[in-house]
Structures are given as C-alpha cells and as structure tokens.
Design a protein around this motif. Structure first.
Motif, short mmCIF file in Angstrom:
data_model
loop_
_atom_site.label_atom_id
_atom_site.label_comp_id
_atom_site.label_asym_id
_atom_site.label_seq_id
_atom_site.Cartn_x
_atom_site.Cartn_y
_atom_site.Cartn_z
N THR A 110 0.83 -1.20 0.00
CA THR A 110 0.00 0.00 0.00
C THR A 110 0.87 1.25 0.00
N PHE A 179 -8.88 0.39 -2.01
CA PHE A 179 -10.29 0.76 -1.95
C PHE A 179 -11.09 -0.09 -0.96
N GLY A 180 -10.48 -0.32 0.20
CA GLY A 180 -11.23 -0.85 1.32
C GLY A 180 -11.48 -2.34 1.33
N ARG A 181 -10.69 -3.11 0.56
CA ARG A 181 -10.81 -4.58 0.60
C ARG A 181 -12.28 -4.99 0.47
N ARG A 182 -12.89 -4.51 -0.60
CA ARG A 182 -14.34 -4.65 -0.78
C ARG A 182 -14.77 -6.02 -1.29
#
Length: 213
Positions: A110, A179-182
């Motif tokens: 990241t 993007f938030g481990r969606r």
C-alpha cells in the motif's frame, strides 16, 4: 557506554517497524525522519547511525517483503515434462493467499502504491522496476516453455500472456488494497485466474468457466 550488537539490531528493527507505520499513515513524501524517530522512541541521530537518509530507510522496507514466486517459477521452468501453466496458476493463487493473510505485506505494498516518487525516492522506483522486469522476463520464459510443449493456446504469445496475467494481478491487488478490501481477494482472485488460464490453454483443454444457468 557502547551498545551491544544485539541492542543495535533491536534499535534498527524498531526504526524499520516505526517507519512502516509512519509511512503507511502519512505517506512517504509527507513523513519526516523526525516522525519516524518519535514513533520509534529514538533520536534522529540513532536513525542516521543505521540509515543514511529516508530513501535508504524506505529501500530497507521494500527489501523486507520477500518474493517467493520468483524462485518457485524458476525451479518449475527447469523441471522436465511439467505443466508450467498449472504451476503458474497455483503459484499466483497462493501469492494472493499470502497477501491476504499478511498485514505487513499489505502495508508495504500500500505504501508503494500510494508513493509519489519524487527525485529523492527515484532509487526505490528504480528498484521496483528492476524487480518487475526480472519477474516479467521469468514469466515470459515460463509461457514460452508452455508454448513449446503444447500447453499454450495459439491465440496467445508468451509476451501477451505475461502482460494479461501481470495486469490482472496488479489491478486486482491495487483495487483490493486501495479501496477498502471490498471483495474476497483469494476467492475472486482465484476464480479470475481460473478463467484467464482457461483461455491460455489449447481449446481441447479449456475447462468450461461459463456461469451455471
């Protein structure tokens, strides 16, 4: 009083650990060595004892992430009569599992994705490009072996197959990390790999990956 080698190594490791946290929270460009020193509970002088500058410290963080995929694929290329495509698919799927289960690796990648590579950080970018180029060459060799042994669909070249896999893995991991481990990285990633590798294989070997009606 001089510090022992073990104490010096403990300080060095605490600096690296603090840098990981600070770079992750603030970004490399916005973080200062003073921030890292405060997080590690040491002086800036202690940091300069172990690292010449922020770039040197960042490179150490980068080097802390192992790349087992490289060695595994290299060994498989040398093995006679092996279905290289099966091995690459399994290895990349396993790599997704390693990423999903390793918070340290997640933070490092990241940080790399968020980093603005200004002039002082160009050595890190160059290091990344060097490793990427080596991995691309390795994958191209693996797909070339698959083609020579009849495992690669004629619609694909080793170069195009490598790019498709590289772009898929890069996009998949970037989206998941940033993007938030969606979504389920492992389950959906392996499903995507199954479909992609199905297209790599000669028509007679393609497993039907169409959705059930």
């Amino acid at each position: 009083m001089r510090r022992t080698k073990a104490e010096a190594e403990e300080t060095r490791n605490s600096i690296i650990s603090a840098a990981e946290r600070v770079f992750y929270e603030k970004g490399v460009s916005n973080a200062t060595l003073e921030d890292v020193a405060n997080a590690a509970g040491v002086t800036r002088g202690a940091i300069y004892w172990h690292f010449s500058n922020k770039t040197d410290l960042f490179l150490e963080l980068y080097n802390s992430v192992s790349m087992p995929l490289e060695d595994m694929i290299a060994r498989e290329i040398e093995a006679p009569d092996s279905d290289v495509l099966c091995y690459i698919e399994k290895s990349t799927g396993d790599w997704l599992g390693d990423l999903a289960g390793d918070e340290h690796r997640q933070r490092i990648f990241t940080i790399l994705l968020r980093c603005a590579y200004s002039d002082d950080l160009l050595p890190v970018l160059e290091k990344q490009q060097e490793v990427d180029d080596r991995h691309v060459a390795l994958l191209e060799n693996a797909f070339a072996k698959a083609r020579s042994e009849g495992y690669l669909n004629a619609n694909w070249t080793p170069q195009s197959a490598t790019k498709a896999l590289w772009w898929m893995m890069g996009g998949l991991c970037s989206d998941w990390l940033l993007f938030g481990r969606r979504f389920d990285l492992v389950a959906e990633g392996k499903e995507g790999l199954k479909r992609l590798f199905g297209s790599f294989r000669p028509s007679a070997d393609i497993v039907d990956a169409s959705p059930a009606s």
